[in-house]
Enzyme design. Sequence first.
Site, PDB file in Angstrom:
ATOM      1  N   LEU A   1      -2.875  15.400 -16.589  1.00 34.15           N
ATOM      2  CA  LEU A   1      -2.651  16.485 -15.640  1.00 34.15           C
ATOM      3  C   LEU A   1      -1.236  16.418 -15.063  1.00 34.15           C
ATOM      4  CD1 LEU A   1      -3.682  18.852 -13.865  1.00 34.15           C
ATOM      5  CD2 LEU A   1      -4.550  17.133 -12.251  1.00 34.15           C
TER       6      LEU A   1
ATOM      7  N   SER B   1      -2.286   6.946 -17.916  1.00 31.37           N
ATOM      8  CA  SER B   1      -2.920   5.659 -18.219  1.00 31.37           C
ATOM      9  C   SER B   1      -3.445   5.667 -19.649  1.00 31.37           C
ATOM     10  CB  SER B   1      -4.074   5.406 -17.248  1.00 31.37           C
ATOM     11  OG  SER B   1      -3.601   5.176 -15.945  1.00 31.37           O
TER      12      SER B   1
ATOM     13  N   GLN C   1      -2.356 -12.460   4.484  1.00 26.70           N
ATOM     14  CA  GLN C   1      -1.822 -13.102   5.679  1.00 26.70           C
ATOM     15  C   GLN C   1      -2.630 -14.346   6.051  1.00 26.70           C
ATOM     16  OE1 GLN C   1       0.946 -11.944   7.008  1.00 26.70           O
ATOM     17  NE2 GLN C   1       1.101 -13.431   8.691  1.00 26.70           N
TER      18      GLN C   1
ATOM     19  N   GLU D   1      -4.926  10.199  -8.017  1.00 27.31           N
ATOM     20  CA  GLU D   1      -6.093  11.069  -7.776  1.00 27.31           C
ATOM     21  C   GLU D   1      -5.892  11.951  -6.540  1.00 27.31           C
ATOM     22  OE1 GLU D   1      -8.114  11.277 -10.069  1.00 27.31           O
ATOM     23  OE2 GLU D   1      -8.577   9.360 -10.984  1.00 27.31           O
TER      24      GLU D   1
END
Length: 381
Positions: free
Chosen positions: A126, A159, A337, A364
Site C-alpha cells: 500500500l 515487508s 531502565q 499500520e
Amino acid sequence: MTTQFELTDEQLQIQEMARQFTADAITPHAAEWDEKHIFPRETIRAAAELGFASIYVSEASGGIGLGRLEAALIMEAMAYGCPSTSAFISIHNMASWMIDTFGSQAVKDKYLPSLITMERIASYCLTEPSSGSDAAALKTRAVLDGDHYVVNGSKQFISGAGENEVYVTMVRTGEEGPKGISCLVIEKDMPGVSFGANERKLGWHSQPTRQVTFEDVRVPVENRVGGEGEGFRFAMMGLDGGRLNIGACSLGGAQRCLDEAITYTKDRQQFGKPIADFQNTQFTLADMATELEAARALLYLAAAKVTAGAPDKTKFAAMAKRLATDTGSSVVDRALQLHGGYGYLQDYPIERFWRDLRVHSILEGTNQVMRMIVGRELTRQ
C-alpha cells in the site's frame, strides 16, 4: 468470551498452542535472527502447519476461520519471542484474508492453497515513497490493456519484498482519490517486477524490507481482487485487523520485558538487598503491569468488535492500536531502565524488544493518525 472478561476454553487452547510454539521454535533463536539478520522462512512455514498462515481465512477456503481476538492471542504469544517474526506472519494473514474475503473464486483457487501452507508467502503493498499516511494519494497506476493491466509505479517499506512470492498491491485504475483505487495480486516473477536494496533498519531484523518497483508489469485481469475502485475500502478494512495485530505484538513484546524485569530485579543486589525490594522498583513494576493490562483489555474488546462488524469497530481498533503500541514501548523502555547498563547490552533481550517495538507506533497508520480517526469519530456524534 464466556463471561464478559474471560477467554473461552477454545481461546485458551489456541493461546497455549501459540505460546508453546513460540517457546520451542521462536524464543531460542530470535536473538541470532536479529543479530545476523536471518529471515526464518522454515520457522514461519512451521507456523503455517498450525494454521497460523490462514487464521481468518474461511474454513471453506482451507483456512482455520478464527476471529480477530483469536488472531490477537496468537500474535501476542509469538511476539513474546520475536515481535518482528510475529508481525511478519500478521502481514501474510492480512494479504490472504483479503484474497479470500473479496477475491473471485478464480483468484482464490489460484493463490490460497499455496498461501495457506506458506509454500508461497504474501506481502501487502500500500505505502509509496510519496504516500504514507495519505494512502488515497497513491500513484502506482494500472492501465487496462485487453485482458491484462499494465502496472507502473513503486511501493515503499514492503515487508518480505524480494523474498516473498506474492504481492497484494493497491493500484490506481481510475480517478484521483480513494474511488480510483483497485487491488491486484502481482507475482514476484512477473517481468518488470524488481526490488531495491534491503533497508538498514533500527529493528525488525528478522524480516527483509525493500522497495518494490513495477515497470510495465502485465497482470491478468483475473488477478484483480474485487471490482475496480473497491481497493481502498478493502485496504481500510484490512487495516482494522492489522492495527489489532500490531497492537497485540506490542503487548507480547512488552509482557516479555516485564517478565524479564521482574526476574532481573529479584536477582540484582544493590545496597545489600535485591532491587525488587525497593519501593521505587515495585511502583515502577506495578505501573508497567497495570498499564499493560489496561491496553490488553481495550485491544481484546476492539478485536471482538471487529469480528462482530460493530459500527464503532474502526474507532476502537484505532484506540487500541494507539494505546497498545504506546504502552508497549513505554513498558519496554522502563524494563531497560530497571536493567541499568545491562539492559543496553545485546547479551540481554531488552534492547532488541526496545528496537523492534519502536516502529509499531508508525506502521499500520501512525499513532497521530489513530488520534485523528478517534477524534473525527467523536466530533461527528
